[in-house]
Design an enzyme around this catalytic site. Structure first.
Site, PDB file in Angstrom:
ATOM      1  N   LYS A  87     -20.790  21.620  45.742  1.00  0.00           N
ATOM      2  CA  LYS A  87     -20.075  22.814  46.169  1.00  0.00           C
ATOM      3  C   LYS A  87     -18.734  22.900  45.433  1.00  0.00           C
ATOM      4  O   LYS A  87     -18.099  21.868  45.143  1.00  0.00           O
ATOM      5  CB  LYS A  87     -19.860  22.745  47.680  1.00  0.00           C
ATOM      6  CG  LYS A  87     -19.325  24.016  48.329  1.00  0.00           C
ATOM      7  CD  LYS A  87     -19.283  23.821  49.849  1.00  0.00           C
ATOM      8  CE  LYS A  87     -18.711  25.020  50.582  1.00  0.00           C
ATOM      9  NZ  LYS A  87     -18.686  24.807  52.049  1.00  0.00           N
ATOM     10  N   SER A 169     -20.641  28.307  54.702  1.00  0.00           N
ATOM     11  CA  SER A 169     -20.100  28.689  53.417  1.00  0.00           C
ATOM     12  C   SER A 169     -20.723  27.942  52.237  1.00  0.00           C
ATOM     13  O   SER A 169     -20.435  28.256  51.080  1.00  0.00           O
ATOM     14  CB  SER A 169     -18.586  28.450  53.416  1.00  0.00           C
ATOM     15  OG  SER A 169     -18.286  27.058  53.544  1.00  0.00           O
ATOM     16  N   SER A 193     -21.090  25.194  58.196  1.00  0.00           N
ATOM     17  CA  SER A 193     -21.194  25.571  56.789  1.00  0.00           C
ATOM     18  C   SER A 193     -22.231  24.798  55.989  1.00  0.00           C
ATOM     19  O   SER A 193     -22.514  25.153  54.852  1.00  0.00           O
ATOM     20  CB  SER A 193     -19.830  25.448  56.108  1.00  0.00           C
ATOM     21  OG  SER A 193     -18.961  26.451  56.579  1.00  0.00           O
TER      22      SER A 193
END
Length: 495
Positions: A87, A169, A193
């Site tokens: 990420k 996210s 997330s």
């Protein structure tokens, strides 16, 4: 391509880590060829999905070096030569940037690896690239769409691009893994997330106990709730990845609490015969707002668990069901954490505080403020010292209510886990308590309804298990047993 009977373009779809290792060990394929296969799939499919912010320009060189090491010395372990995405809020000391999806940090290159990146390199993984994410881990705007970042645009769900909710996210990490654009990925979670996008994209996600994985070098939201964790197509792959991430880190004091409780190999817990020993609680309060399709999915999961011998306690009540939650902890901790992170960046980076980020966005409003930045502004209004009474009271209340609710249920009914649908209610409880969650593909909602925010609830749905602190071994056993009994994971149709 190495001489072999396989069709590489077909073989790479749904290939697992063990299969990749076997192919490399037998000379059927090399790590360099694996990377090339994934790069080709990224070129072919990611223009539409926007799962990846940038590919590591050093990936092929790293893979070649690892191939030579395999030939001359041997392998470092199960991740040797395996292409993994990170990420975009996880720092790497290479040619890639670390930006949390923000244009203000688009040119920011870390001076050192995050603990997570360092551990992955040591395990022999190839850091393939940085995954797209909801900007600032969805702590920028109250109206921002999940999966959107100013750097890369809106990440889409490969099972229904533009139609199905992608989750956030860690949107890019989940979507890329689901679409077979990498072997696996690392996401981060503050509240939902990892679990949300894993559930929505038909993959496995593990949100570890706070302290099991170091946060050093990860752009933060909350030191109380933040963690990194694995996202993969199978429980086995997620277990392999989790074992590479654990360890006590002097730069993250909370990891000292994991001493004596973490493993560097979670694969021994892949026990498909464990379910008859499991006691699983059904918190019906958190199912009451599910539409018919999603309620049917969780009822089907309960039925499978029963059939496989698990003892189901239904219903289970939690003392925190009627608790009134607030977001003060994140609002206060974000400013302190992000200011500490930004202050250590090189002078060449244009922002070194939250105040400067807000100003940068205002000065570049056309590209940076599609959804505004009210959450950033709200956090900037705090002192950044974490001394406010509102923060202290909220922190105590949040942790105590969540832990009392979960531990009370575990104790009263002698439970190994509580069962939830995806990120529906359970992820926030576990986040506040600091407890682990694992989600596994649970089926597909064919219809669904329009949820708050305009998203449809149809599409892939995960079955999530929450356990006590450091109960990852037991959760992996339960999730693996459920996965092997159901095998709901299927790849998306791609054109």
């Amino acid at each position: 391509m190495s001489s072999s009977p396989i069709n590489p373009a077909e073989w790479i779809v749904e290939a697992d880590i063990a299969g990749m290792q076997e192919a490399m060990n037998t000379g059927t394929i090399t790590s360099e060829e694996l990377v090339q296969l994934y790069l080709e799939r990224i070129r072919q499919f990611d223009g539409k999905l926007k799962t990846i912010i940038e590919v590591n320009p050093e990936a092929l060189d790293i893979a070649r070096a690892l191939d030579e090491e395999r030939y001359e010395i041997g392998t470092r372990g199960p991740l040797h030569g395996i292409p993994i995405l990170l990420k975009d809020n996880i720092a790497t000391r290479d040619a890639m940037h670390t930006s949390a999806g923000a244009l203000a940090l688009a040119d920011s290159i870390a001076v050192k690896d995050s603990f997570v990146a360092e551990k992955l390199r040591a395990a022999g993984a190839v850091l393939l690239g940085k995954a797209n994410m909801t900007e600032w881990a969805n702590f920028m705007s109250s109206t921002m769409w999940s999966g959107y970042s100013s750097r890369a645009g809106l990440c889409l769900n490969p099972y229904g691009p533009g139609e199905l909710f992608v989750g956030g996210s860690s949107s890019g990490s989940a979507s890329a893994v689901a679409a077979n654009l990498a072997a696996a990925a690392i996401g981060t979670e503050t509240s939902g997330s990892i679990i949300s996008p894993a559930s929505q994209n038909n993959i496995v996600g593990i949100k570890p106990t706070i302290g099991l994985v170091s946060r050093a070098g990860i752009i933060p939201i909350s030191h109380t709730q933040d963690t990194a964790g694995p996202m993969a197509r199978t429980v086995a792959d997620a277990a392999v990845l989790l074992g590479a991430l654990t360890g006590v880190d002097p730069e993250d004091e909370v990891t000292h609490g994991s001493s004596g409780q973490f493993y560097t190999d979670y694969t021994p817990f892949l026990d498909a015969e464990f379910l008859p020993q499991a006691r699983i609680g059904i918190p019906r309060f958190y199912y009451q707002d599910l539409d018919e399709d999603r309620l049917n999915i969780i009822e089907a999961a309960i039925k499978v668990l029963k059939e496989k011998g698990a003892e189901i306690i239904d219903p289970v009540e939690l003392s925190c069901e009627q608790a009134e939650w607030d977001g003060h902890v994140l609002t206060y901790e974000f400013k302190k954490g992000v200011n500490d992170y930004l202050s250590r960046l090189p002078e060449t980076v244009p922002v070194h505080s939250l105040e400067e980020v807000i100003r940068f966005n205002e000065e570049h409003a056309d590209t940076c403020l599609r959804y505004g930045q009210d959450v950033l502004i709200h956090s900037e209004a705090t002192s950044g010292t974490l001394t406010e009474k509102e923060y202290i009271d909220s922190l105590k209340r949040s942790i105590s209510q969540a832990r009392q609710g979960l531990n009370g249920a575990f104790d009263e009914h002698k439970l190994d886990a509580l069962l939830f649908l995806g990120s529906e209610g359970g992820d926030d409880l576990a986040a506040r308590a600091g407890f682990p969650v694992i989600t596994v593909p649970g089926g597909f909602a064919e219809h669904g309804v329009i949820a708050p925010g305009g998203y449809t609830t149809k599409g892939p749905q995960g079955i999530s298990f929450i356990g006590r602190a450091f109960s990852e071994p037991t959760l992996i056993k339960i999730a693996y047993g459920y996965e092997q009994a159901t095998r709901h994971r299927v790849p998306p149709v791609q054109e």
